[in-house]
Structure formats: structure tokens, C-alpha cells
Design a protein around this motif. Structure first.
Motif, short mmCIF file in Angstrom:
data_model
loop_
_atom_site.label_atom_id
_atom_site.label_comp_id
_atom_site.label_asym_id
_atom_site.label_seq_id
_atom_site.Cartn_x
_atom_site.Cartn_y
_atom_site.Cartn_z
N UNK A 1 0.80 -1.22 0.00
CA UNK A 1 0.00 0.00 0.00
C UNK A 1 0.84 1.28 0.00
N UNK A 2 1.95 1.30 0.73
CA UNK A 2 2.74 2.52 0.84
C UNK A 2 3.37 2.87 -0.50
N UNK A 3 3.34 4.16 -0.84
CA UNK A 3 3.86 4.61 -2.13
C UNK A 3 5.32 4.21 -2.32
N UNK A 4 6.10 4.29 -1.26
CA UNK A 4 7.53 3.98 -1.38
C UNK A 4 7.77 2.49 -1.63
N UNK A 5 6.73 1.66 -1.44
CA UNK A 5 6.87 0.23 -1.68
C UNK A 5 6.21 -0.23 -2.98
N UNK A 6 5.69 0.70 -3.75
CA UNK A 6 5.07 0.32 -5.02
C UNK A 6 6.06 -0.37 -5.96
N UNK A 7 7.34 -0.08 -5.80
CA UNK A 7 8.35 -0.73 -6.64
C UNK A 7 8.41 -2.23 -6.39
N UNK A 8 7.83 -2.70 -5.27
CA UNK A 8 7.82 -4.13 -4.97
C UNK A 8 6.59 -4.84 -5.55
N UNK A 9 5.69 -4.11 -6.16
CA UNK A 9 4.52 -4.75 -6.75
C UNK A 9 4.93 -5.66 -7.90
N UNK A 10 4.26 -6.79 -8.00
CA UNK A 10 4.64 -7.83 -8.96
C UNK A 10 4.24 -7.48 -10.39
N UNK A 11 3.38 -6.49 -10.56
CA UNK A 11 3.05 -5.96 -11.89
C UNK A 11 3.64 -4.57 -11.97
N UNK A 12 4.52 -4.38 -12.95
CA UNK A 12 5.17 -3.09 -13.14
C UNK A 12 5.63 -2.98 -14.59
N UNK A 13 6.10 -1.81 -14.96
CA UNK A 13 6.54 -1.60 -16.34
C UNK A 13 7.65 -2.58 -16.71
N UNK A 14 8.63 -2.75 -15.82
CA UNK A 14 9.76 -3.63 -16.11
C UNK A 14 9.34 -5.10 -16.12
N UNK A 15 8.59 -5.52 -15.10
CA UNK A 15 8.22 -6.93 -15.01
C UNK A 15 7.26 -7.34 -16.11
N UNK A 16 6.42 -6.42 -16.57
CA UNK A 16 5.50 -6.75 -17.66
C UNK A 16 6.26 -7.12 -18.93
N UNK A 17 7.43 -6.51 -19.12
CA UNK A 17 8.26 -6.87 -20.27
C UNK A 17 8.76 -8.32 -20.14
N UNK A 18 9.02 -8.76 -18.91
CA UNK A 18 9.45 -10.14 -18.71
C UNK A 18 8.29 -11.11 -18.93
N UNK A 19 7.09 -10.74 -18.50
CA UNK A 19 5.93 -11.59 -18.77
C UNK A 19 5.70 -11.71 -20.27
N UNK A 20 5.89 -10.60 -20.98
CA UNK A 20 5.74 -10.63 -22.44
C UNK A 20 6.79 -11.53 -23.07
N UNK A 21 7.98 -11.57 -22.47
CA UNK A 21 9.07 -12.39 -23.01
C UNK A 21 8.76 -13.88 -22.86
N UNK A 22 8.30 -14.31 -21.68
CA UNK A 22 8.11 -15.74 -21.43
C UNK A 22 6.78 -16.25 -21.97
#
Length: 291
Positions: free
Chosen positions: A193-214
Motif C-alpha cells: 500500500x505505501x507509495x515507497x513500496x510500489x516498486x515491490x509490486x509484482x506488476x510493473x513496467x519492467x516486469x511486464x516486459x518479462x511476462x511478455x518475453x516468457x
């Protein structure tokens, strides 16, 4: 001091129970969750001392799916073995045992394995893998699968289901080749929930590229949560990725995996008990554009 002793005794009791479960082959008693308790959250950026293959081709799946192991043809007795210095033989990496199928479905953050166990019999020809970062929770799912396999010796159920301790935020492409997966499930992920921890969310700009890859073209990312803000976040980030398009509601509701995802996970059952609402969104992997 008394409280510390009680905690220590409980911890020792849990460890003894898990050790007993893992030491018995063919045991059909389902594990009890209370002996596998662990903190609900794990920091994905911490060093968890995980073991992972340098490349997907070096992953040995044989221990997870022993029924699918392919025996390599024995070397011709008349063919001499290559002359290799003994020190080089010792240093040569062992070739992993081959299995007859690839893993095609991944449940990221599988928790206590409710979705895995429900999907296994409904997709008997597909290898399904749960990925979980927490040690005790992974052990629970391993013991659960082992017990279910022992219970169903005749039907051979749950042979297509496995679980692996892994940090998918760091190592997903180490396990899966490009376009290998048909389905990726992200069920009730940590909302952070905390804004400073949003980078730990499993859906993100970077991780979505990995999902697209696999994911192969036409493959689907399944998301579900009971947190409206997180649902909007996942939809926003997957919508923004050029490799995905959202699946229509009609197609979504016609997918049998959606009904299973809504009802069979532990978190889904908890939301049901508390009369909460579940938010679902599916995204399909598009074909790569022509160069």
C-alpha cells in the motif's frame, strides 16, 4: 523469558513435524498448515540465497515432474568414450535430465497451492508450476503435492503439478525460454500500500516486459485481487504495455480458469468468507510486430 521459551518450543515443534513429513516416502496424509506458518510478506529485493539456473536449458525439472522424465539412449558399447582429463571431467557441468514436456503454466506467488491443486486435474496434459519465495510455504506445497500423489496412485493425478522456491522479480527468464508459457497467474499479490513500496509490486513496467518475453503470442496473464487500487494499478500498467491487450469481459467470463481462480485460492476463500469483492482482469499476449 517464559514467552521466549514458548515461541522456541513451538518453532521446534514445527520443524520436527516438517522434517518427519519430508522423511517419509509415499505418505498420503495431507500436511497441516499450522506447522508451516511464516510471515505473510517477504522482501523480494533481499538476498534469499536462492538457487537458479544460468539458462532455462540448464534447469533440471526431473525432481518436480518425475513421471515425465525421458531416459536418454545408452551410449553404444562399441563407441569409445572421449578422452577427457579426469580433472576436466570433474569440472564438467552435469547435463540435466530431460522431461517430455515443457512447463506451460506458471502461478506466480502460489501461496499454499490452492490454485495449483485445482488446475492440475482440469489440465492433465499440461505441466503447471507454482513459484513461491517463502521457505515454509514452499515446503507445505511440496508436501501437499507429495501426499496427493500418494493418495491417487491409480489415477495418476497431480503428476503434472510442481512447486519451486524462486524470486520471479529477479529470475523469471532464468527458468523459462522466450514464448514458453501459455498462462501466467498473478492471484491476490501483496498490494504494498505505501507509495515507497510500489516498486515491490509484482506488476510493473519492467516486469511486464518479462511476462511478455516468457509468454507465447495468444498467452494470457490472469490477475485477481480484492484491492481496488491494486486492480487499477495492474490494469493501467498492463494496458500501457505494447505487447498486451485486455481480454473482453465476455471472453474472460467464458474462460474456465477464471472461475477456478476466483474460488480455489486461499486468499480467494478468505475474501469470500468476509463477503469481499474480487476484481479480475485478463491480458492477452499480442504477436510481435514485423521488423
Amino acid at each position: 523469558m517464559g514467552g521466549d521459551k514458548i515461541k522456541k518450543d513451538k518453532r521446534q515443534k514445527r520443524e520436527d513435524y516438517r522434517a518427519a513429513m519430508r522423511s517419509q516416502e509415499g505418505i498420503s496424509e495431507l500436511p497441516r498448515k499450522k506447522f508451516y506458518r511464516q510471515r505473510a510478506h517477504a522482501n523480494p529485493f533481499s538476498d534469499h540465497q536462492l538457487i537458479y539456473p544460468p539458462h532455462p536449458d540448464q534447469m533440471d525439472w526431473s525432481s518436480l515432474y518425475p513421471d515425465y522424465v525421458v531416459d536418454d539412449e545408452p551410449q553404444d558399447q562399441h563407441t569409445p568414450a572421449p578422452e577427457t582429463p579426469s580433472d576436466q571431467q570433474d569440472l564438467a557441468p552435469l547435463r540435466p535430465k530431460r522431461i517430455s514436456k515443457d512447463v506451460e503454466v506458471a502461478d506466480i506467488g502460489c501461496g499454499f497451492g490452492g490454485l495449483l491443486i485445482a488446475l492440475g486435474p482440469t489440465m492433465p496434459e499440461t505441466l503447471i508450476l507454482g513459484l513461491e519465495i517463502r521457505v515454509s510455504v514452499t515446503q507445505f506445497v511440496e508436501d501437499r503435492i507429495k501426499a496427493l500423489r500418494a493418495q491417487d496412485q491409480d489415477t495418476k493425478l497431480y503428476r503434472n503439478v510442481g512447486v519451486l522456491r524462486a524470486n520471479t522479480m529477479k529470475f523469471l527468464p532464468n527458468f523459462f525460454r522466450k514464448g514458453q508459457l501459455a498462462k501466467v497467474f498473478i492471484c491476490f499479490p501483496d498490494p504494498h500500500f505505501k507509495t515507497r513500496k510500489h516498486k515491490q509490486r509484482i506488476v510493473s513496467t519492467t516486469l511486464n516486459a518479462e511476462y511478455a518475453y516468457v509468454l507465447r503470442p495468444g498467452g494470457v496473464v490472469y490477475t485477481i485481487t480484492d484491492v481496488p487500487d491494486l486492480h487499477e494499478w495492474m490494469v493501467q500498467h498492463l494496458d500501457a504495455h505494447p505487447s498486451f491487450e485486455r481480454v473482453s469481459e465476455a471472453e474472460q467470463e467464458a474462460d474456465p480458469c477464471v472461475a477456478i481462480m476466483r474460488t480455489e485460492t486461499e486468499e480467494g476463500k478468505k475474501v469470500e468468507r468476509h463477503k469481499g469483492q474480487k476484481y479480475v482482469a485478463l491480458f492477452k499476449r499480442l504477436e510481435d510486430p514485423a521488423w
